[in-house]
Enzyme design. Structure first.
Site, short mmCIF file in Angstrom:
data_model
loop_
_atom_site.label_atom_id
_atom_site.label_comp_id
_atom_site.label_asym_id
_atom_site.label_seq_id
_atom_site.Cartn_x
_atom_site.Cartn_y
_atom_site.Cartn_z
N LYS A 1 0.59 -1.28 -0.08
CA LYS A 1 -0.06 -0.03 -0.13
C LYS A 1 0.95 1.34 0.08
CE LYS A 1 -3.84 -2.45 2.12
NZ LYS A 1 -4.35 -2.93 3.36
N GLN B 1 -4.66 -1.90 9.75
CA GLN B 1 -4.53 -2.94 8.86
C GLN B 1 -5.00 -4.08 9.94
OE1 GLN B 1 -3.29 -3.28 5.77
NE2 GLN B 1 -4.09 -5.47 6.16
N ASP C 1 -10.73 2.89 4.20
CA ASP C 1 -11.12 1.39 3.79
C ASP C 1 -12.40 1.25 3.83
OD1 ASP C 1 -8.96 -0.23 3.47
OD2 ASP C 1 -8.59 -0.80 5.46
#
Ligand code: NDP
Length: 297
Positions: A52, A96, A119
């Site tokens: 990422k 994460q 997200d």
């Protein structure tokens, strides 16, 4: 059979994003900034986070890695989330997953300011997406929708079977593809997407094979290698394999589809790796730019 080349499409989208970021800088604005919180040293998570950050660098998005020890308390992690919520230099951030067992993921995700939730996993963003309000759409479902759009695969009136009902993939992708197109959100290529008839399946579903055989499009997000076999697929179906499973030596990745057997029957199919994975990462970049623009206005 046509391979749905997520790696290639993601590289095209990254080039588009780079142009937009370059233009922002040329106009005298600062670069967008993403922060990525990682807790502990899970090797798979480390790889995802590094990918990422690398993708951010490619398009000119600034990225900050916030690495925290596995024994951090939930209270301290919440404090970190609050710090990022309040930091005006951070446009978006992700935590994460998975988190260590002593930390409640829902508590942490719910604490993220939905305007920075790139997200798309906070209850606010999920609810706003369902209602067709401006929101940051969950990255993997958004990437799947974009992949279908870029290959001009319509969903209107078609039967989509989703295997998996997680909050991250199964439920949101089902919801996105069944929505009325007029509810499509700004910044997304809506082209004839939505309006699908969707069936969601899970581990308690009876006769999964029979349901799958009625599908025009099958999206598999179960985390179970070779779950979807050739006898479950109607000739000419489109197959989206979300699964990422480590097999054998622990390094080789396979999806949830018996690719070699299913591919000859399919009209379109995603490979693993190189299908949905790169689309998820590029969706995160798109969401970061969207959060930046929302923040700026
Ligand atoms: P979860 O474990 O949260 O959910 C899995 C879902 O699949 C559950 O709803 C489960 O049913 C269902 N399921 C499992 N086995 C079967 C079966 N034999 N038959 C029918 N349904 C089954 O996983 P996620 O949604 O988080 O992830 C799914 C997969 O996708 C994983 O491999 C993950 O690594 C991958 N992934 C890939 C991403 C990418 O970018 N490519 C992004 C996110 C995830 P039940 O609810 O009844 O338990």
């Amino acid at each position: 059979m046509t391979l749905l080349d997520g790696k290639h499409i993601a590289s095209l989208i990254r080039a588009e994003l780079k142009q937009q970021v370059d233009q922002l800088l040329a106009d005298g604005h600062r670069a967008p900034k993403l922060a990525v919180v990682i807790v502990g040293h899970n090797p798979a998570s480390e790889t995802y986070v590094n990918n990422k950050i690398k993708a951010c660098a490619e398009v000119g998005i600034q990225a900050e890695k916030v690495a925290l020890e596995a024994d951090i308390t939930e209270a301290d992690l919440l404090q970190e989330v609050q710090r990022l919520n309040q930091d005006p230099s951070v446009d978006g951030f992700i935590v994460q997953l998975p988190l260590p067992e002593h930390i409640n993921e829902t508590t942490i995700l719910s604490a993220i300011d939905y305007r920075k939730d790139v997200d798309g996993l906070t209850p606010e963003n999920v609810g706003r997406t369902v209602q067709g309000l401006p929101s940051l759409v969950s990255a993997t479902p958004k990437g799947i929708r974009e992949l279908l759009a870029r290959y001009n695969i319509p969903t209107a009136g078609r039967h989509v079977v989703v295997i998996g009902r997680s909050n991250i993939v199964g439920k949101p992708v089902a919801m996105l593809l069944m929505q009325k197109p007029y509810l499509s959100l700004p910044g997304m290529s809506a082209a004839s997407l939505g309006d699908a008839t969707v069936t969601i399946c899970h581990s308690k579903t009876q006769d999964l094979a029979a349901i799958c055989r009625t599908a025009d499009i099958i999206i598999v997000a179960a985390g179970s290698p070779k779950l979807l076999t050739a006898d479950m697929v109607k000739p000419g179906a489109t197959i989206i394999d979300v699964g990422i499973n480590r097999v054998m030596d622990g390094y080789r990745l396979v999806g949830d589809v018996d690719f070699d057997a299913v591919a000859p029957k399919a009209a379109y199919i995603t490979p693993v790796p190189g299908g949905v994975g790169p689309m998820t990462i590029v969706s995160l970049l798109q969401n970061t730019l969207q959060a930046y623009q929302n923040h700026k206005s």
